[in-house]
Design a protein around this motif. Sequence first.
Motif: not given
Length: 285
Positions: A203-205, A221-231, A245-250
């Motif tokens: 999942t992503v948030a 960077s204008k936000g973050k894309l965070n992932t769970t159980n996947v990259t 990596v599970n947290s990415y800057q957009i």
Amino acid sequence: MKKTLLYSLFMLALAFTACEPIENRDSIGGAITPDQLNVTASPIVVNGKHGNMVVIENKSAVNPKWLVGSAVSYKAYDTLMIVSTGNIPVTFTGLNADGTQINKSFTIKIDTLSTLPQEYKYLFGDPAAGVTSKKYVWDETSDGCWGNGGYLGNSAPGWWKVHLSDVNGQDAVYGADGYMVFTLGGLKLTKSNAAGTTKETGTVALDLSWVKKDDNGSVWSKGKLNTTNVTVLLGKQPNNANKPVNSYQILKLNDSKLVLAFPEGGDNAGSWSTAWFWMFKTAAN
């Protein structure tokens, strides 16, 4: 002699007073049962229909945890955005003062996605246009679709650049022809090899409140894309034992491009310290 006797009697009285326990505390209330929970989840009505913004309320004396569809909250009162229509499961978990847990489950109905930020439409698709998932592949038009460069300085790989023709050497599982699908329902991310024989789903948030500015005060960077159980594809740290990596800057998110970054030194790393960049573009499903 009289003074000595009086002093001894005074000290004895003081000792008795010190041993006397003083109980003037508020008594801890007893634990409540699930049928005593007073919790509600109410969709906000828009144009006569239940929209996807849901007001949650916990009026019981318990510590709350809400799970409304895929949205989570630990607040007694909150407003959550739900990204699916139909019957949505709600689970409330309450923690009593004595440490016991109680649960209550029910469903609410969402008729329409009345509120959906533009960034969600870019990433997942616009339900109003009949699009609820989007496919992404490596952007071969970039000067390096993956690699590293300077944090807050570069906006794409600036130092070590991996072009599409070299991706197979870095990713033997998904390869240069690997792809990702972002699905609005459940906020899912699935990455796959070209044949579809190897897949990974999680999942992503999106955290759109997070903003990072460069040294000139411009938004980098204008936000973050965070992932769970996947990259994402090649979502690893080459200089840190290839940890995921599970947290990415957009850096960029529009109708056709997705550019992400990850600073090795964390979100507060200094300018021009090492960061990793991912360059993706949309493709036909």
